[in-house]
Every structure is written in structure tokens, then in C-alpha cells.
Scaffold this motif. Structure first.
Motif, PDB file in Angstrom:
ATOM      1  N   VAL A  85     -39.682 -51.954 -45.196  1.00 11.40           N
ATOM      2  CA  VAL A  85     -39.619 -51.368 -46.543  1.00 11.40           C
ATOM      3  C   VAL A  85     -38.949 -52.337 -47.517  1.00 11.40           C
ATOM      4  CG1 VAL A  85     -38.539 -49.534 -47.917  1.00 11.40           C
ATOM      5  CG2 VAL A  85     -39.753 -48.968 -45.817  1.00 11.40           C
ATOM      6  N   LEU A  86     -37.835 -52.941 -47.113  1.00 11.12           N
ATOM      7  CA  LEU A  86     -37.178 -53.930 -47.970  1.00 11.12           C
ATOM      8  C   LEU A  86     -38.109 -55.097 -48.285  1.00 11.12           C
ATOM      9  CD1 LEU A  86     -33.567 -54.276 -46.516  1.00 11.12           C
ATOM     10  CD2 LEU A  86     -34.205 -53.404 -48.758  1.00 11.12           C
ATOM     11  N   LEU A  87     -38.802 -55.564 -47.274  1.00 12.44           N
ATOM     12  CA  LEU A  87     -39.740 -56.667 -47.444  1.00 12.44           C
ATOM     13  C   LEU A  87     -40.844 -56.299 -48.429  1.00 12.44           C
ATOM     14  CD1 LEU A  87     -40.599 -59.494 -46.358  1.00 12.44           C
ATOM     15  CD2 LEU A  87     -41.926 -58.278 -44.642  1.00 12.44           C
ATOM     16  N   MET A  88     -41.422 -55.130 -48.279  1.00  8.37           N
ATOM     17  CA  MET A  88     -42.526 -54.712 -49.142  1.00  8.37           C
ATOM     18  C   MET A  88     -42.067 -54.444 -50.578  1.00  8.37           C
ATOM     19  SD  MET A  88     -45.066 -55.107 -47.285  1.00  8.37           S
ATOM     20  CE  MET A  88     -46.327 -54.423 -48.305  1.00  8.37           C
TER      21      MET A  88
ATOM     22  N   MET B 299     -33.919 -60.502 -46.843  1.00  5.07           N
ATOM     23  CA  MET B 299     -33.164 -59.494 -46.088  1.00  5.07           C
ATOM     24  C   MET B 299     -34.107 -58.614 -45.268  1.00  5.07           C
ATOM     25  SD  MET B 299     -29.964 -59.947 -46.486  1.00  5.07           S
ATOM     26  CE  MET B 299     -29.323 -58.400 -45.916  1.00  5.07           C
ATOM     27  N   GLY B 300     -35.233 -58.220 -45.848  1.00  2.00           N
ATOM     28  CA  GLY B 300     -36.199 -57.402 -45.116  1.00  2.00           C
ATOM     29  C   GLY B 300     -36.735 -58.122 -43.900  1.00  2.00           C
ATOM     30  N   GLY B 301     -37.041 -59.411 -44.062  1.00  4.38           N
ATOM     31  CA  GLY B 301     -37.522 -60.194 -42.928  1.00  4.38           C
ATOM     32  C   GLY B 301     -36.478 -60.317 -41.840  1.00  4.38           C
ATOM     33  N   ILE B 302     -35.244 -60.574 -42.232  1.00  2.00           N
ATOM     34  CA  ILE B 302     -34.163 -60.706 -41.250  1.00  2.00           C
ATOM     35  C   ILE B 302     -33.940 -59.395 -40.503  1.00  2.00           C
ATOM     36  CG2 ILE B 302     -31.659 -61.027 -41.009  1.00  2.00           C
ATOM     37  CD1 ILE B 302     -31.898 -63.139 -43.261  1.00  2.00           C
ATOM     38  N   VAL B 303     -33.919 -58.292 -41.232  1.00  2.00           N
ATOM     39  CA  VAL B 303     -33.693 -56.985 -40.595  1.00  2.00           C
ATOM     40  C   VAL B 303     -34.851 -56.648 -39.659  1.00  2.00           C
ATOM     41  CG1 VAL B 303     -33.523 -54.501 -41.049  1.00  2.00           C
ATOM     42  CG2 VAL B 303     -32.196 -56.106 -42.420  1.00  2.00           C
TER      43      VAL B 303
ATOM     44  N   MET C  86     -32.651 -63.578 -62.989  1.00  2.00           N
ATOM     45  CA  MET C  86     -31.803 -62.704 -62.192  1.00  2.00           C
ATOM     46  C   MET C  86     -32.653 -61.775 -61.323  1.00  2.00           C
ATOM     47  SD  MET C  86     -28.590 -61.653 -61.757  1.00  2.00           S
ATOM     48  CE  MET C  86     -27.714 -60.234 -61.266  1.00  2.00           C
ATOM     49  N   ASN C  87     -33.680 -61.150 -61.922  1.00  2.00           N
ATOM     50  CA  ASN C  87     -34.524 -60.240 -61.157  1.00  2.00           C
ATOM     51  C   ASN C  87     -35.299 -60.968 -60.069  1.00  2.00           C
ATOM     52  OD1 ASN C  87     -33.854 -57.831 -62.317  1.00  2.00           O
ATOM     53  ND2 ASN C  87     -35.419 -57.939 -63.885  1.00  2.00           N
ATOM     54  N   ILE C  88     -35.697 -62.203 -60.349  1.00  2.00           N
ATOM     55  CA  ILE C  88     -36.438 -62.963 -59.359  1.00  2.00           C
ATOM     56  C   ILE C  88     -35.555 -63.225 -58.139  1.00  2.00           C
ATOM     57  CG2 ILE C  88     -37.541 -65.183 -58.913  1.00  2.00           C
ATOM     58  CD1 ILE C  88     -38.526 -65.155 -61.787  1.00  2.00           C
ATOM     59  N   ARG C  89     -34.287 -63.490 -58.370  1.00  2.00           N
ATOM     60  CA  ARG C  89     -33.359 -63.703 -57.256  1.00  2.00           C
ATOM     61  C   ARG C  89     -33.226 -62.442 -56.412  1.00  2.00           C
ATOM     62  NH1 ARG C  89     -28.566 -67.147 -60.169  1.00  2.00           N
ATOM     63  NH2 ARG C  89     -29.833 -68.998 -60.559  1.00  2.00           N
ATOM     64  N   ILE C  90     -33.190 -61.298 -57.061  1.00  2.00           N
ATOM     65  CA  ILE C  90     -33.103 -60.031 -56.339  1.00  2.00           C
ATOM     66  C   ILE C  90     -34.354 -59.836 -55.493  1.00  2.00           C
ATOM     67  CG2 ILE C  90     -33.040 -57.515 -56.593  1.00  2.00           C
ATOM     68  CD1 ILE C  90     -31.292 -57.974 -59.092  1.00  2.00           C
ATOM     69  N   ASN C  91     -35.520 -60.162 -56.061  1.00  2.00           N
ATOM     70  CA  ASN C  91     -36.773 -60.014 -55.325  1.00  2.00           C
ATOM     71  C   ASN C  91     -36.780 -60.887 -54.078  1.00  2.00           C
ATOM     72  OD1 ASN C  91     -37.554 -58.346 -57.396  1.00  2.00           O
ATOM     73  ND2 ASN C  91     -38.788 -59.879 -58.408  1.00  2.00           N
ATOM     74  N   TYR C  92     -36.395 -62.148 -54.237  1.00  2.00           N
ATOM     75  CA  TYR C  92     -36.354 -63.047 -53.090  1.00  2.00           C
ATOM     76  C   TYR C  92     -35.315 -62.588 -52.072  1.00  2.00           C
ATOM     77  CZ  TYR C  92     -39.487 -66.370 -55.320  1.00  2.00           C
ATOM     78  OH  TYR C  92     -40.569 -66.967 -55.893  1.00  2.00           O
ATOM     79  N   LEU C  93     -34.193 -62.087 -52.546  1.00  2.00           N
ATOM     80  CA  LEU C  93     -33.159 -61.584 -51.647  1.00  2.00           C
ATOM     81  C   LEU C  93     -33.673 -60.394 -50.837  1.00  2.00           C
ATOM     82  CD1 LEU C  93     -30.190 -61.858 -50.759  1.00  2.00           C
ATOM     83  CD2 LEU C  93     -29.625 -60.204 -52.532  1.00  2.00           C
ATOM     84  N   LEU C  94     -34.405 -59.494 -51.490  1.00  2.00           N
ATOM     85  CA  LEU C  94     -34.984 -58.351 -50.783  1.00  2.00           C
ATOM     86  C   LEU C  94     -35.975 -58.808 -49.714  1.00  2.00           C
ATOM     87  CD1 LEU C  94     -35.621 -55.823 -53.690  1.00  2.00           C
ATOM     88  CD2 LEU C  94     -34.038 -55.531 -51.788  1.00  2.00           C
ATOM     89  N   ILE C  95     -36.801 -59.794 -50.053  1.00  2.00           N
ATOM     90  CA  ILE C  95     -37.781 -60.304 -49.099  1.00  2.00           C
ATOM     91  C   ILE C  95     -37.082 -60.932 -47.895  1.00  2.00           C
ATOM     92  CG2 ILE C  95     -39.596 -62.043 -48.767  1.00  2.00           C
ATOM     93  CD1 ILE C  95     -40.380 -61.523 -51.726  1.00  2.00           C
TER      94      ILE C  95
END
Length: 66
Positions: free
Chosen positions: A36-39, A12-16, A1-10
């Protein structure tokens, strides 16, 4: 579950960050938010990877106990 959140943050950060650079006049705050989201995603993902030293110690303990 946490890994999915990490990938989602990466992702989303790239897209933004890419979206912030799309316009001729960049919105600096959106770009900073994306970076910041990416990092944060990369940092959280990197925390889950064990260091080489910890991995070697774990293998040595297994050999000693086995």
C-alpha cells in the motif's frame, strides 16, 4: 518537498514489503502495508507528471500567444 515524500513512500513501501517476505512465515498484514505504501507513493508521483495531451495543449497555447 512533495516529490521527496513520494520517493520516501516508495522506498519505505519496498523495504517493508521485502522485510515481510524475509521470514519463512510471511506476515500478510505487513506485506499488504508495504505494498500500500509503495502504491500510494507511485500514485502520488504519477499525478505530478502531465499527460501527453495536456503537454501538447500547453505548447499550442504558447505558440498561439507568442
Amino acid at each position: 518537498m512533495n516529490i521527496r515524500i513520494n520517493y520516501l513512500l516508495i522506498i519505505m513501501g519496498g523495504i517493508v514489503a521485502i522485510y515481510a517476505q524475509h521470514d519463512e512465515q510471511q506476515n500478510q498484514y505487513i506485506l499488504i502495508g508495504g505494498v500500500v505504501l509503495l502504491m500510494v507513493g507511485i500514485y502520488r508521483l504519477a499525478r505530478t507528471i502531465p499527460s501527453k495531451k495536456e503537454k501538447e495543449e500547453h505548447q499550442n497555447n504558447d505558440l498561439d500567444n507568442g
